[in-house]
Design an enzyme around this catalytic site. Sequence first.
Site, PDB file in Angstrom:
ATOM      1  CG  ASP A   1     -52.655 -13.646   7.240  1.00 51.55           C
ATOM      2  OD1 ASP A   1     -51.807 -14.443   7.711  1.00 51.55           O
ATOM      3  OD2 ASP A   1     -53.772 -13.474   7.751  1.00 51.55           O
TER       4      ASP A   1
ATOM      5  CG  HIS B   1     -52.614  -8.977  16.726  1.00 50.49           C
ATOM      6  ND1 HIS B   1     -53.907  -9.244  16.315  1.00 50.49           N
ATOM      7  CD2 HIS B   1     -51.869 -10.020  16.266  1.00 50.49           C
ATOM      8  CE1 HIS B   1     -53.926 -10.394  15.645  1.00 50.49           C
ATOM      9  NE2 HIS B   1     -52.699 -10.882  15.615  1.00 50.49           N
TER      10      HIS B   1
ATOM     11  CD  GLU C   1     -53.741 -16.776  12.441  1.00 53.00           C
ATOM     12  OE1 GLU C   1     -54.453 -17.198  13.379  1.00 53.00           O
ATOM     13  OE2 GLU C   1     -53.282 -15.619  12.408  1.00 53.00           O
ATOM     14  CD  GLU C   2     -53.433 -12.226  12.246  1.00 51.50           C
ATOM     15  OE1 GLU C   2     -54.385 -12.281  13.064  1.00 51.50           O
ATOM     16  OE2 GLU C   2     -52.241 -12.245  12.597  1.00 51.50           O
TER      17      GLU C   2
END
Length: 396
Positions: free
Chosen positions: A76, A361, A134-135
Amino acid sequence: MKMLEEREAEMINIRRYLHENPELSFKEAKTAAYIADFYRGKDVDVSTGVGNGYGIVVTIKGEKPGKTVALRADFDALPIKEELEIPFKSKNEGIMHACGHDAHTAYLLVLADCLIQLKEQIHGTVKIIHQHAEEVPPGGAKSIVEAGALDGVDAIFGIHVLPMAPAGTVGYHSGYSFNGRAYFKLKVQASGGHGSSPHKANDAIVAGAYFVTAVQTIVSRRVNPLDAGVVTIGSFDGKGSFNVIKDSIEIEGDIRYSDDETRDVISKEIHRMVKGLEELFGVSCKLTYEPDYPPLYNDPELTAFVAKTLIKAGDKHIKEVKEFPKMAPSDDFAYYLEKVPGTYFYIGCTPKGVEEPYFNHHPKFDIDEAALLVAAKSVGYVVCDYLNIEKDGSND
C-alpha cells in the site's frame, strides 16, 4: 543468486510501475490484480482476497520435506503528494509510495519467481505474503494471521528499506525493535455559558487543557526511564466563539511504546486520569482507546542467524552487515512475530550522492534502486540457509 542478478532490471521496472500507480490502504484493487497476474500460469498455489482486504498468499511447495518459512512484503501507499521530479512520478494525485512498499513488492515478486523455478531443490515450503494496508490500522497483517496464513509456519522474515545507510548495507536488531502504538479520542462534556458569567457554566476547554498538560506526566513520572514511551496530542477540537464558554471538546492523540509493559502502564494511567478529570472538574468523559500495532519483537536466535548467514555469504552486493538501533516507528509485521518467531531486518537505500536523505513518509522520499537486488539476495540467502537447517541439521 545468479538468477536474481540477471533479473535486477526487471525488479527495477516493477518497482517503477508500482511507484507510478500507487493505491491507498484497503483500496489496492489494481495493485493486487497486478500481483496476482504476475503469478498467473506459474506452478504455484495462489490465494487472493486473504484477510480484511486484498491480501495475497502464494505457497511454493518444495519437492522435498522440510520446514515452512514465510516471507512478507507490503504494497500500500500513502496519502502524500509526491514532490520528486522523476520519470516515474506518481500518476495518482495526492498518493505516493513514500515508504518503499513498491520496492518491497518488486524484490519479492522476482525472488518468489526464482524460488518457484527451483522448487524441486527446496527442502520444505515457502509462503509468500503480499500484504495490503500496512499503513492504516487495523492493518492487513492481523487479519492475514487470523485467516490462518501462518498456520504450520516455522519462521517468518521480512525487510524494510531505510535510508539510514547506503545500498549494500543490511541492518538488524534483536529483541524489541519497533515501537507499538495506540490511538485515543477523549470527548469532554461540560456545560456552556456566557464568557461574562463563568460561575454559571462549566468550561470544557479548561478541563481539556488540564488533561493535555497532565497526560505528559505519564511518560516522565510513570514509565521506566530506560523504556520508551510517547504521548502526543495531535488534535484539540475546541473551536467556538471568543465570548462563549464551550460545553464540549474533543481531543485525539497518538501513543507509542517500546514494549508490552510500557503499553500497559500508559493505558492504565490514561484511563485513570480521565476518571480523575471527571471528579476534579465535574465533567463527563467518553474515552475511546484503541491499541493499534503491538511492539515488534525480533527473535534473538533468528536475528543472529540472519546476521551470521549474510556475513558468511560474502556477497559482493552485500557490503556491510551491522546492528541498527531500536526505532520509534511501528509496523504491523509485529502481528506475524506474535504468531511465529522471525525477524524483520533493514536494507540501506540512501540515494547516491545524498548526504542527508529524506526519511520514509516524506514527500521527497527516494531510494537507490540498487537496494532491490540487495534485498532479494539477502532474503534469498536467509531462505536457502534456513531450509538447509532441516536438510543438514545446521547452517554451517
